[in-house]
Design a protein around this motif. Structure first.
Motif, PDB file in Angstrom:
ATOM      1  N   ARG A  41      16.822 -18.874  13.017  1.00  7.07           N
ATOM      2  CA  ARG A  41      16.723 -20.332  13.090  1.00  7.07           C
ATOM      3  C   ARG A  41      18.124 -20.906  13.105  1.00  7.07           C
ATOM      4  O   ARG A  41      19.025 -20.342  12.470  1.00  7.07           O
ATOM      5  N   PRO A  42      18.342 -22.006  13.815  1.00  6.66           N
ATOM      6  CA  PRO A  42      19.676 -22.603  13.814  1.00  6.66           C
ATOM      7  C   PRO A  42      20.042 -23.076  12.409  1.00  6.66           C
ATOM      8  O   PRO A  42      19.173 -23.437  11.618  1.00  6.66           O
ATOM      9  N   ALA A  43      21.344 -23.048  12.095  1.00  3.40           N
ATOM     10  CA  ALA A  43      21.794 -23.412  10.754  1.00  3.40           C
ATOM     11  C   ALA A  43      21.499 -24.886  10.475  1.00  3.40           C
ATOM     12  O   ALA A  43      21.536 -25.701  11.367  1.00  3.40           O
ATOM     13  N   GLY A  90      24.979 -17.302  13.829  1.00  2.00           N
ATOM     14  CA  GLY A  90      25.426 -17.959  12.606  1.00  2.00           C
ATOM     15  C   GLY A  90      24.325 -18.739  11.912  1.00  2.00           C
ATOM     16  O   GLY A  90      24.573 -19.445  10.947  1.00  2.00           O
ATOM     17  N   GLY A  91      23.085 -18.603  12.404  1.00  2.55           N
ATOM     18  CA  GLY A  91      21.977 -19.380  11.849  1.00  2.55           C
ATOM     19  C   GLY A  91      21.377 -18.735  10.614  1.00  2.55           C
ATOM     20  O   GLY A  91      21.953 -17.839   9.995  1.00  2.55           O
ATOM     21  N   VAL A  92      20.163 -19.211  10.264  1.00  8.28           N
ATOM     22  CA  VAL A  92      19.496 -18.760   9.042  1.00  8.28           C
ATOM     23  C   VAL A  92      18.659 -17.521   9.354  1.00  8.28           C
ATOM     24  O   VAL A  92      17.864 -17.533  10.300  1.00  8.28           O
ATOM     25  N   GLU A 141      17.175 -18.728   2.839  1.00 12.73           N
ATOM     26  CA  GLU A 141      18.337 -17.876   3.061  1.00 12.73           C
ATOM     27  C   GLU A 141      19.528 -18.748   3.475  1.00 12.73           C
ATOM     28  O   GLU A 141      19.351 -19.758   4.154  1.00 12.73           O
ATOM     29  N   PRO A 142      20.733 -18.364   3.092  1.00  7.93           N
ATOM     30  CA  PRO A 142      21.898 -19.121   3.552  1.00  7.93           C
ATOM     31  C   PRO A 142      22.178 -18.793   5.013  1.00  7.93           C
ATOM     32  O   PRO A 142      21.819 -17.707   5.482  1.00  7.93           O
ATOM     33  N   PRO A 143      22.776 -19.730   5.770  1.00 13.26           N
ATOM     34  CA  PRO A 143      23.109 -19.413   7.153  1.00 13.26           C
ATOM     35  C   PRO A 143      24.164 -18.304   7.210  1.00 13.26           C
ATOM     36  O   PRO A 143      25.019 -18.211   6.329  1.00 13.26           O
TER      37      PRO A 143
END
Lengths: 312, 103
Positions: free
Chosen positions: A310-312, A175-177, A241-243
């Motif tokens: 990457r984590p959101a 669910g990250g980026v 970028e959006p998550p």
């Protein structure tokens, strides 16, 4: 006439040479470069055959976007330390595969040459029903009315491809980026282009969808332009970028297939599933096209961005 | 009519010269950034000459405006791509000289 024939013959020769170079090349990067050139030449060939819709789609998706995906995959491989081609199949197997491909090509060529002159296939049937389809461009009439389910399935295939990419996400960044962080000087040339080109790209994309009902154009071509605009904005470091967990993002992803299915369901109420009711054809087709454009753009851009990193 | 055709042939040929020059630069220039320079500058100029040449074959002003728009957009796109390629090279060049690079 002779000049046109010379051009076509030269184009065919170039296509064959470039295709051979893409397959026979030693390096991965060279093969990708030739594949992209091959896509551009095929787009030119479609132009010569007056298939402008196909030419646009081939240039935008076949050469541009697929090329970008391949280059992305190549750079990932490079980071992993895989520089060349793996051993691959043995020489006899390659020769056998080449022979089979050659035979298929010959059979296809023979079939095309054996077609009787003056045969127009399904185009008279399309021309006859065009008045009832709601649009003036026969290609759009076929893609969004007469054979709408083909296009619906295509848009779902894109979505499934993205789900496949996302399914490679490690648990920690689920669910990250997507993609890696981009850095660019905020007063640099790239940032300037990132601010200057998107409005132009937006206008071109809206024009392409709108024109699709009467001229070459449509959701796939416009979606690719929008995706390219977004990629430029991200690479210029203007927005990230959006998550992948974003609700709006997921709504944008399913909007196209969703609207398409909803219209198909309405068609079912009028008698035929995926049949576009005659009186409302144009507004319905345009709604599908605009929703599809958004979904295709978001899906393509996220396919290029890759899995979340990457984590959101 | 003949005068228009002559203009077209002259301008398109001039454009082709620039394309050939750009390609020669791409093949012959010693380092990455010079090659990129040769390619982007010469090709944009070449495309401009070809668009100008084709404009003499157009019958209405609208088509000429479209050609100008195509040239402008191709120029902007080429410039953006040149920036991206140059940036990618900046990231990679230390890598090639033996330094460690992450990202």
């Amino acid at each position: 006439m002779t000049a046109a024939l010379l051009f076509d013959a030269g184009l065919c020769l170039l296509v064959l040479v470039v295709a051979f170079s893409a397959v026979a090349g030693r390096g991965l990067f060279g093969a990708i470069a030739f594949f992209i050139i091959y896509g551009m030449l095929i787009a030119l060939a479609w132009l010569r055959l007056e298939g402008v819709d196909v030419a646009l789609a081939e240039a935008a998706i076949g050469a541009g976007l697929t090329g970008m995906l391949l280059i992305g995959a190549w750079s990932m491989l490079k980071q992993l330390g895989v520089s060349g081609l793996p051993g691959g199949p043995s020489v006899p197997l390659r020769i056998a595969a080449g022979a089979v491909s050659g035979l298929v090509a010959l059979a296809l060529a023979a079939t095309v040459l054996a077609l009787p002159d003056g045969r127009e296939g399904l185009s008279p049937a399309v021309a006859e029903s065009l008045g009832r389809s709601g649009v003036d461009n026969p290609v759009t009439a076929v893609l969004l009315n007469f054979r709408a389910y083909d296009t619906l399935l295509e848009s779902v295939v894109l979505l499934i491809a993205l789900i496949a990419v996302w399914s490679l996400t490690p648990r920690a960044v689920w669910g990250g980026v997507p993609g890696l962080a981009q850095h660019a000087r905020s007063d640099g040339v790239l940032s300037m282009f990132g601010r200057l080109l998107p409005p132009l790209g937006l206008v071109v994309a809206i024009y392409l969808v709108w024109a699709g009902s009467s001229q070459p154009g449509g959701a796939f071509q416009a979606g690719t332009v929008l995706a390219a605009v977004w990629l430029l904005v991200v690479m210029a470091g203007l927005y990230d970028e959006p998550p992948a967990s974003s609700r709006n993002l997921r709504l944008a992803l399913v909007a196209g297939p969703g609207v398409f299915l909803a219209v198909g369901a309405v068609g079912a109420a009028f008698g035929v599933f995926m049949g576009i009711p005659e009186g409302f054809a144009k507004p319905l087709i345009l709604s599908i096209e605009f929703a599809l454009t958004v979904s295709i753009a978001v899906t393509l851009a996220l396919l290029v961005a890759g899995r979340p990193r990457r984590p959101a | 009519m003949i005068a228009l055709d002559v203009m077209t042939v002259l301008l398109v040929c001039t454009g082709l010269v620039f394309f050939v020059a750009g390609t020669a630069g791409l093949l012959r220039f010693p380092d990455f950034h010079s090659r990129l320079h040769a390619l982007t500058k010469a090709d944009n100029l070449g495309l401009g000459f070809i668009a100008l040449g084709v404009a003499f074959q157009m019958t209405d002003a609208w088509s000429v405006a479209k050609l100008a728009l195509v040239w402008m957009l191709a120029g902007l796109a080429a410039a953006s791509v040149a920036q991206l390629v140059a940036r990618a090279a900046l990231d990679r060049l230390p890598d090639e000289s033996g330094g460690e690079h992450k990202g």
